[in-house]
Write a protein that holds these residues in place. Sequence first.
Motif, PDB file in Angstrom:
ATOM      1  N   ASP A   1       0.843  -1.192   0.000  1.00 49.50           N
ATOM      2  CA  ASP A   1       0.000   0.000   0.000  1.00 49.50           C
ATOM      3  C   ASP A   1       0.875   1.237   0.000  1.00 49.50           C
ATOM      4  OD1 ASP A   1      -2.701  -0.959   0.151  1.00 49.50           O
ATOM      5  OD2 ASP A   1      -2.340  -1.503   2.233  1.00 49.50           O
ATOM      6  N   ILE A   2       0.397   2.282  -0.658  1.00 50.73           N
ATOM      7  CA  ILE A   2       1.008   3.600  -0.625  1.00 50.73           C
ATOM      8  C   ILE A   2      -0.024   4.511   0.031  1.00 50.73           C
ATOM      9  CG2 ILE A   2       1.712   5.560  -2.067  1.00 50.73           C
ATOM     10  CD1 ILE A   2       2.744   3.471  -4.091  1.00 50.73           C
ATOM     11  N   TRP A   3       0.450   5.410   0.863  1.00 46.61           N
ATOM     12  CA  TRP A   3      -0.457   6.297   1.580  1.00 46.61           C
ATOM     13  C   TRP A   3      -0.343   7.724   1.067  1.00 46.61           C
ATOM     14  CZ3 TRP A   3      -4.057   4.824   5.160  1.00 46.61           C
ATOM     15  CH2 TRP A   3      -4.036   3.461   5.504  1.00 46.61           C
ATOM     16  N   ILE A   4      -1.488   8.339   0.835  1.00 50.49           N
ATOM     17  CA  ILE A   4      -1.569   9.734   0.437  1.00 50.49           C
ATOM     18  C   ILE A   4      -2.440  10.457   1.458  1.00 50.49           C
ATOM     19  CG2 ILE A   4      -1.274   9.196  -2.021  1.00 50.49           C
ATOM     20  CD1 ILE A   4      -4.335   9.760  -2.344  1.00 50.49           C
ATOM     21  N   VAL A   5      -2.628  11.750   1.244  1.00 53.49           N
ATOM     22  CA  VAL A   5      -3.491  12.555   2.106  1.00 53.49           C
ATOM     23  C   VAL A   5      -4.583  13.154   1.229  1.00 53.49           C
ATOM     24  CG1 VAL A   5      -3.563  14.628   3.528  1.00 53.49           C
ATOM     25  CG2 VAL A   5      -1.667  13.022   3.767  1.00 53.49           C
ATOM     26  N   VAL A   6      -5.819  13.087   1.720  1.00 54.11           N
ATOM     27  CA  VAL A   6      -6.960  13.653   0.993  1.00 54.11           C
ATOM     28  C   VAL A   6      -7.701  14.637   1.895  1.00 54.11           C
ATOM     29  CG1 VAL A   6      -7.270  11.646  -0.518  1.00 54.11           C
ATOM     30  CG2 VAL A   6      -8.511  11.749   1.644  1.00 54.11           C
ATOM     31  N   ASN A   7      -8.462  15.539   1.259  1.00 53.80           N
ATOM     32  CA  ASN A   7      -9.274  16.475   2.034  1.00 53.80           C
ATOM     33  C   ASN A   7     -10.686  15.899   2.213  1.00 53.80           C
ATOM     34  OD1 ASN A   7     -10.688  16.992  -0.371  1.00 53.80           O
ATOM     35  ND2 ASN A   7      -9.717  18.980  -0.706  1.00 53.80           N
ATOM     36  N   ASN A   8     -11.567  16.695   2.775  1.00 53.95           N
ATOM     37  CA  ASN A   8     -12.933  16.229   3.045  1.00 53.95           C
ATOM     38  C   ASN A   8     -13.701  15.870   1.777  1.00 53.95           C
ATOM     39  OD1 ASN A   8     -12.583  16.528   5.806  1.00 53.95           O
ATOM     40  ND2 ASN A   8     -13.380  18.613   5.829  1.00 53.95           N
ATOM     41  N   ASP A   9     -13.291  16.422   0.639  1.00 46.93           N
ATOM     42  CA  ASP A   9     -13.933  16.115  -0.640  1.00 46.93           C
ATOM     43  C   ASP A   9     -13.253  14.956  -1.367  1.00 46.93           C
ATOM     44  OD1 ASP A   9     -15.805  18.199  -0.335  1.00 46.93           O
ATOM     45  OD2 ASP A   9     -14.354  19.655  -1.128  1.00 46.93           O
TER      46      ASP A   9
ATOM     47  N   ALA B   1      -0.821  10.021   8.778  1.00 44.40           N
ATOM     48  CA  ALA B   1      -1.680  10.596   9.818  1.00 44.40           C
ATOM     49  C   ALA B   1      -0.940  11.671  10.609  1.00 44.40           C
ATOM     50  CB  ALA B   1      -2.182   9.503  10.750  1.00 44.40           C
ATOM     51  N   ALA B   2       0.338  11.445  10.880  1.00 40.63           N
ATOM     52  CA  ALA B   2       1.133  12.447  11.597  1.00 40.63           C
ATOM     53  C   ALA B   2       1.222  13.736  10.791  1.00 40.63           C
ATOM     54  CB  ALA B   2       2.526  11.895  11.888  1.00 40.63           C
ATOM     55  N   TYR B   3       1.309  13.613   9.485  1.00 39.78           N
ATOM     56  CA  TYR B   3       1.358  14.787   8.617  1.00 39.78           C
ATOM     57  C   TYR B   3       0.058  15.593   8.717  1.00 39.78           C
ATOM     58  CZ  TYR B   3       2.195  17.656   4.493  1.00 39.78           C
ATOM     59  OH  TYR B   3       2.372  18.720   3.631  1.00 39.78           O
ATOM     60  N   CYS B   4      -1.044  14.900   8.955  1.00 38.10           N
ATOM     61  CA  CYS B   4      -2.376  15.524   9.000  1.00 38.10           C
ATOM     62  C   CYS B   4      -2.751  16.084  10.361  1.00 38.10           C
ATOM     63  CB  CYS B   4      -3.445  14.493   8.617  1.00 38.10           C
ATOM     64  SG  CYS B   4      -3.285  13.811   6.987  1.00 38.10           S
ATOM     65  N   GLU B   5      -1.937  15.875  11.366  1.00 41.55           N
ATOM     66  CA  GLU B   5      -2.313  16.218  12.737  1.00 41.55           C
ATOM     67  C   GLU B   5      -2.845  17.628  12.921  1.00 41.55           C
ATOM     68  OE1 GLU B   5       0.972  15.339  15.305  1.00 41.55           O
ATOM     69  OE2 GLU B   5       0.397  13.239  15.478  1.00 41.55           O
ATOM     70  N   ASP B   6      -2.250  18.602  12.246  1.00 39.62           N
ATOM     71  CA  ASP B   6      -2.648  19.998  12.459  1.00 39.62           C
ATOM     72  C   ASP B   6      -3.656  20.502  11.438  1.00 39.62           C
ATOM     73  OD1 ASP B   6      -0.960  20.172  14.675  1.00 39.62           O
ATOM     74  OD2 ASP B   6       0.757  20.719  13.411  1.00 39.62           O
ATOM     75  N   ALA B   7      -4.201  19.602  10.629  1.00 45.19           N
ATOM     76  CA  ALA B   7      -5.161  20.001   9.593  1.00 45.19           C
ATOM     77  C   ALA B   7      -6.423  19.153   9.719  1.00 45.19           C
ATOM     78  CB  ALA B   7      -4.550  19.842   8.211  1.00 45.19           C
ATOM     79  N   ALA B   8      -7.475  19.737  10.250  1.00 43.19           N
ATOM     80  CA  ALA B   8      -8.713  18.996  10.500  1.00 43.19           C
ATOM     81  C   ALA B   8      -9.369  18.492   9.216  1.00 43.19           C
ATOM     82  CB  ALA B   8      -9.699  19.863  11.272  1.00 43.19           C
ATOM     83  N   ASP B   9      -9.064  19.132   8.096  1.00 48.45           N
ATOM     84  CA  ASP B   9      -9.720  18.743   6.842  1.00 48.45           C
ATOM     85  C   ASP B   9      -8.911  17.730   6.028  1.00 48.45           C
ATOM     86  OD1 ASP B   9      -7.739  20.629   6.259  1.00 48.45           O
ATOM     87  OD2 ASP B   9      -8.809  21.341   4.481  1.00 48.45           O
TER      88      ASP B   9
ATOM     89  N   ALA C   1      -6.938  13.807   5.798  1.00 44.27           N
ATOM     90  CA  ALA C   1      -6.933  12.456   6.367  1.00 44.27           C
ATOM     91  C   ALA C   1      -6.100  11.539   5.470  1.00 44.27           C
ATOM     92  CB  ALA C   1      -8.357  11.917   6.463  1.00 44.27           C
ATOM     93  N   PRO C   2      -5.467  10.520   6.066  1.00 45.34           N
ATOM     94  CA  PRO C   2      -4.699   9.569   5.265  1.00 45.34           C
ATOM     95  C   PRO C   2      -5.614   8.635   4.477  1.00 45.34           C
ATOM     96  CG  PRO C   2      -4.536   9.024   7.597  1.00 45.34           C
ATOM     97  CD  PRO C   2      -5.372  10.258   7.492  1.00 45.34           C
TER      98      PRO C   2
END
Length: 127
Positions: free
Chosen positions: A30-38, A64-72, A74-75
């Motif tokens: 698996d490769i992990w990316i970050v997506v927003n609420n949309d 997930a650690a990268y997303c910690e400070d951004a509520a919108d 998610a991994p």
Amino acid sequence: MKTDEMASVLGSSCEERYDYFLTAVGEHRDIWIVVNNDQQFLKIYDEDDGIEYLPVWPDRAFAAAYCEDAADLAPKSIAVPEFFKKWIDGLTRDGLQVGVFPGSDATVWMMAPSELKSDLQEELSQP
């Protein structure tokens, strides 16, 4: 994954993180990316180099650690076969690079999608 282990990996050099990425993705597929609420994927514009890239991580914990400070944000995982089949061509067509495993010092291993595919295929072919 323990916090001190994550900090150690994130604090390692770009090359060490890249090797870690290849090994981890080879094991977990698996490769992990970050997506927003949309569900739109995060892409970053590097003003210094004039490059736009998709950051990728080897594991949910790092994304997930990268997303910690951004509520919108998610991994999100992408299976390697899907990444090869859909994402490589799409990123290439859109002129995006891949930023492999950003570190705590904001450094990232930048490469063309086709190069990442080639390196991952080599890793996956290892016995």
